[in-house]
Design an enzyme around this catalytic site. Structure first.
Site, PDB file in Angstrom:
ATOM      1  N   GLU A 102       0.849  -1.191   0.000  1.00  0.00           N
ATOM      2  CA  GLU A 102       0.000   0.000   0.000  1.00  0.00           C
ATOM      3  C   GLU A 102       0.884   1.240   0.000  1.00  0.00           C
ATOM      4  O   GLU A 102       1.822   1.323   0.796  1.00  0.00           O
ATOM      5  CB  GLU A 102      -0.914   0.026   1.223  1.00  0.00           C
ATOM      6  CG  GLU A 102      -1.932   1.150   1.158  1.00  0.00           C
ATOM      7  CD  GLU A 102      -2.904   1.174   2.343  1.00  0.00           C
ATOM      8  OE1 GLU A 102      -3.686   2.128   2.436  1.00  0.00           O
ATOM      9  OE2 GLU A 102      -2.868   0.247   3.163  1.00  0.00           O
ATOM     10  N   GLU A 125      -9.702   4.152   6.290  1.00  0.00           N
ATOM     11  CA  GLU A 125      -8.874   4.594   7.402  1.00  0.00           C
ATOM     12  C   GLU A 125      -9.666   5.391   8.435  1.00  0.00           C
ATOM     13  O   GLU A 125      -9.512   5.196   9.635  1.00  0.00           O
ATOM     14  CB  GLU A 125      -7.684   5.405   6.891  1.00  0.00           C
ATOM     15  CG  GLU A 125      -6.724   4.609   6.023  1.00  0.00           C
ATOM     16  CD  GLU A 125      -6.103   3.416   6.744  1.00  0.00           C
ATOM     17  OE1 GLU A 125      -6.224   3.309   7.973  1.00  0.00           O
ATOM     18  OE2 GLU A 125      -5.501   2.574   6.049  1.00  0.00           O
ATOM     19  N   GLU A 149      -5.473  -2.635  12.843  1.00  0.00           N
ATOM     20  CA  GLU A 149      -5.181  -3.494  11.693  1.00  0.00           C
ATOM     21  C   GLU A 149      -6.133  -4.680  11.620  1.00  0.00           C
ATOM     22  O   GLU A 149      -6.543  -5.095  10.530  1.00  0.00           O
ATOM     23  CB  GLU A 149      -3.726  -3.964  11.736  1.00  0.00           C
ATOM     24  CG  GLU A 149      -2.690  -2.855  11.814  1.00  0.00           C
ATOM     25  CD  GLU A 149      -2.854  -1.793  10.743  1.00  0.00           C
ATOM     26  OE1 GLU A 149      -3.308  -2.111   9.635  1.00  0.00           O
ATOM     27  OE2 GLU A 149      -2.521  -0.627  11.020  1.00  0.00           O
TER      28      GLU A 149
END
Length: 886
Positions: free
Chosen positions: A130, A329, A307
């Site tokens: 990412e 996010e 996570e």
């Protein structure tokens, strides 16, 4: 202007992919001098791409720093005339509607200093894909809306790399010739390439398990270098708490048979949520009481949860394009802050989140890189992993939660996951699910995703004694930001309470009828939707004290003419813990600002001393909240509140107030220290953490004034500490004290004790770089020459250069400009090896317009030096040129 100027990418130009990938079968041959990657991709034309259906567009695959060895389409080598390779693309000119493409590339992970794609951290192979790292591994349509089912076979030397990991579940393994072996992994869920992961190394495995709410047993595994074997327990326990919480709070169950965590020393980010194989920066996952502070434990619990929560809010439902980054996010940060609040103190967690917002994110909103939560354009996506995307994005989700309430919000999240499972979607899809589940119109609320900047609320009030009515007036404005002017009013949830003269909560009746009904609540969430509002509250026999923006219900600035008496009253009586803390902060700010440039005969307001005496002495108060309230506003926040900031002058004023408090409260500080000594075993509960925080605050204040009893207490604490919180608390106190011999002795002892532990050495670097005493430039240069410093390790770089420029503001903003020159030199050096880290480190220079002319001119000159560097990276180009733009 450099010739390699990156191109601007616009959200308005988004087009669906011309080709989709159904399956991606990968085979990695790992060697010491490089890696050969065999990729077999099953393509088909995208039926939603009308242009491609009509014309048969060329196939374009992203690639970066790859050596193409072979290219085969449907079993036949592609003729050179039918494809071409550039620095960024592999283009195959003619392809059928359905086809299989086999690509073989050669890469050199051992030379990959950018730490993107496949690289080596010491002797370990690992990945970071990412946002656009997968294109550094093989040619692929590297965009999040292309989702494929991945199968990965890894082949490597069995002695050097006995552990071979990838996404999903292991399905086959065995030995090969020449001492090599292989493992094959299959991920049953389609995912974009940015979620691909691979790890190969000589790693120790720690095992645990978790039983889901449906009764499935999930294997939990953590992989670390053998020297870190005793630092895994807390992360695994945090993982199990997060899994249970996500089931209870969101109804989300884990979906694979195995969940893995790997700790990596060299990592640009904090951690990465790759499906089933989360890769963590070692500093964000490894902990023991001897090596990690209380703050580090809390951070690890939060990051592990973050996570893991991505498994649904990011993996099962992912973002369509990188403009939607906050879709995953922001939502996940909101979820992890909920979790952290439930695991500890919700009020303390809210204070911590608001502190980051008001100190750093508001500064980002007011700077040259200001952008909306859903940006309209970018040059380099790595520059948009920002506080706006993460922290403000989380606040936007929090406001939806506030407006809908917990039950309807849960209904909306359920609908979102069910409706979009396995899809790549947008922030509009998220808000639409919330609307459909709740029946609320959130059309105006969407402006939070579109408009940049921090809303400002100007509040005034009056009290009509004869009518018993309190009038509250609120005006909202949204400042101009780069590329955005004349903005519309936003939908702002504004939580309010009113307090009577005895500190009691008053009913908030908006009308005489509501007052008569007796149903008026004692807290209201007012919904601001216009440029100005006026509210009336009835039935009040005296002028109330307003508790404004309770719980920090929206990420806004509030302007209201509090008196110091009102702030003291709120500190003592407000039932909202956040606003008690905030009142103390505002009082301290008012006092410190009065001291900036004040003559020596101007004294610190005795009321501030009295307020702090009450906090320190009253053991019946919430000690976790007290520990937060005793921390004065930082120099960074004080500078953020000041136009034409003179940082050294702000620092002197803050230090003057702090020393006055410490001298006036010396006896109370000693008593507080002794009252909070804990002789029992180390614990991580909120009460134990608060005791250590209070004890270390008292010690720091005592050593600030060179108190001999404080010195004795500090030496004893350092010598006898059985945990890193107390050891580091004493070390920091001495590092910032006037006891030069003790400072040198404790620093030397600390290094000698922990020199073989990289994570602890990073703390040792940071405490010196952030100190106004040890963090002067000559010492900073010496730290860069220290044998333990490593220019290839982002954590070491952040611990020295980042701590100096971001925390040691009095030395960074030296009037001679040496701090700015130092940062410019280091950023230019790093840009050649790790542009992503260089672009993040330059941030303190970008707000040069914020400071007084004698500082801003030198900061601007440092930026110009960076701008004129040869071969300036695209990452750094975007930040520097936007910072210097008129």
């Amino acid at each position: 202007m450099p010739s390699n100027q990156p191109q601007t990418i616009y959200l308005s130009d988004y087009k669906v992919p011309a080709y989709l990938v159904d399956t991606a079968d990968l085979r990695f041959e790992l060697f010491e001098d490089g890696a050969r990657v065999h990729s077999t991709l099953a393509f088909r034309r995208n039926p939603d791409c009308q242009e491609n259906q009509e014309t048969g567009a060329p196939l374009q695959l992203h690639g970066d720093s790859l050596k193409l060895e072979s290219l085969v389409l449907n079993g036949e080598a592609v003729a050179p005339s039918n494809y071409n390779v550039s620095d960024e693309l592999l283009t195959v000119n003619q392809v059928p509607q359905h086809f299989t493409l086999q690509v073989v590339t050669w890469i050199e992970p051992q030379n990959n200093t950018r730490l993107e794609g496949l690289y080596k951290s010491a002797a370990m192979f690992c990945t970071q894909c990412e946002a656009e790292g997968f294109r550094c591994i093989t040619y692929f349509p590297d965009r999040p809306d292309v989702m494929a089912r991945f199968s990965t076979r890894i082949e490597a030397d069995k002695t050097a790399y006995p552990v071979l990991l990838s996404n999903g579940n292991p399905v086959e393994q065995g030995d090969l010739s020449d001492g090599r072996h292989f493992v094959t992994w299959e991920d049953p869920f389609p995912k974009p390439a940015y979620l691909f992961a691979l790890v190969a190394g000589d790693l120790l495995e720690k095992q645990d398990s978790f039983t889901t709410m449906s009764g499935r047993k999930v294997d939990l595994r953590m992989y670390v270098e053998p020297r870190n074997s005793e630092k895994c327990e807390y992360a695994l326990d945090s993982l199990k708490r997060a899994m249970a919480w996500d089931e209870q709070t969101y109804g989300r169950e884990y979906d694979l048979d195995i969940f893995m965590i790997v700790a990596v020393d060299d990592f640009n980010m904090g951690a990465m949520e790759n499906k089933g194989l989360n890769i963590f920066n070692s500093s964000c996952v490894l902990a023991s009481q001897e090596t990690a502070t209380d703050m580090a434990f809390e951070r690890i619990e939060s990051i592990v949860a973050h996570e893991y929560f991505h498994n649904w809010s990011g993996n099962r439902v992912t973002c369509r394009d990188w403009f939607q980054l906050s879709l995953k996010e922001g939502f996940t940060v909101f979820r992890d802050t909920q979790f952290s609040g439930d695991m500890g103190s919700a009020t303390v967690k809210r204070i911590e989140s608001a502190t980051v917002l008001r100190t750093a994110q508001f500064a980002e909103d007011a700077g040259p890189m200001a952008h909306s939560v859903r940006p309209a354009s970018y040059m380099e996506i790595t520059n948009f992993y920002t506080l706006t995307i993460y922290v403000k994005g989380a606040e936007v989700v929090r406001m939806i939660h506030t407006l809908l309430g917990p039950d309807l919000f849960r209904k909306g999240s359920d609908l979102y996951f069910e409706r979009h499972d396995g899809q790549a979607v947008t922030t509009d899809d998220f808000v639409k699910a919330m609307e459909d589940a709740s029946g609320r119109d959130l059309g105006q609320f969407r402006l939070w995703y579109e408009q940049a900047g921090t809303p400002q609320l100007a509040i005034s009030d009056e009290y009509d004694e004869s009518a018993g009515v309190y009038h509250l007036h609120v005006k909202q404005t949204l400042p101009d930001t780069p590329g955005q002017t004349d903005k519309q009013p936003q939908h702002i949830p504004f939580a309010l309470g009113l307090l009577g003269s005895r500190g009691e909560a008053l009913a908030l009746a908006l009308s005489a009828d509501e007052l008569a009904s007796g149903d008026a609540p004692q807290e209201r969430v007012l919904e601001l939707t216009e440029a100005s509002h006026s509210f009336e509250f009835h039935g009040l026999s005296e002028r109330p004290v307003s508790s404004l923006l309770r719980h920090f219900s929206a990420p806004v600035r509030v302007s209201y003419s509090w008196t110091r008496e009102q702030l003291l009253f709120l500190m003592n009586h407000d039932s909202d813990g956040f606003n008690r803390w905030d009142a103390g902060q505002r009082l301290a700010i008012d006092v410190i600002q009065q001291m900036i440039g004040a003559p020596k005969d101007v004294t610190v307001d005795a009321r501030l001393v009295g307020a702090f005496r009450h906090l320190i002495s009253d053991a019946d108060l919430d000690q976790a909240l007290v520990a937060k309230m005793l921390v004065l506003p930082t120099v960074a926040y004080l500078a953020e509140l000041t136009d034409g900031a003179d940082v050294p002058a702000i620092h002197r004023a803050r230090r003057r107030v702090l020393k006055h408090l410490a001298i006036a409260l010396r006896d109370e500080l000693v008593a507080c220290y002794r009252r909070n000594i804990d002789s029992g075993p180390y614990q991580l509960g909120p009460e134990a953490v608060a005791r250590r925080s209070l004890r270390n605050t008292a010690l720091a204040w005592l050593l600030l004034i060179n108190d001999e009893e404080g010195r004795s207490l500090g030496l004893g604490q350092y010598r006898d500490a059985d945990n890193m919180t107390d050891r580091m608390g004493a070390l920091k106190a001495f590092v910032n004290s006037g006891y030069d011999d003790d400072r040198a002795a404790t620093l030397n002892d600390f290094y000698q004790t922990f020199q073989h532990d990289p994570q602890v050495v990073e703390q040792w670097f940071s405490v010196q770089a952030a100190s106004r005493r040890t963090g002067q430039l000559s010492h900073i240069h010496a730290l860069l020459e220290h044998p333990a410093f490593d220019w290839k390790n982002p954590n070491k770089i952040r611990a020295v250069i980042g701590a100096f420029a971001g925390q040691n503001l009095v030395n960074f903003h030296n009037p001679d400009g040496s701090g700015y020159q130092f940062l410019a030199d280091q950023v230019c050096k790093l840009d050649d090896s790790n542009p992503q880290i260089a672009a993040r480190l330059v941030s303190p220079l970008t707000r040069w317009r914020k400071f007084a002319p004698e500082y801003s001119q030198q900061m601007q000159a440092a930026l110009m030096q960076i701008r004129d560097k040869e071969n300036l990276s695209g990452d750094l180009y975007e930040v520097v040129y936007k910072s210097l733009a008129d």
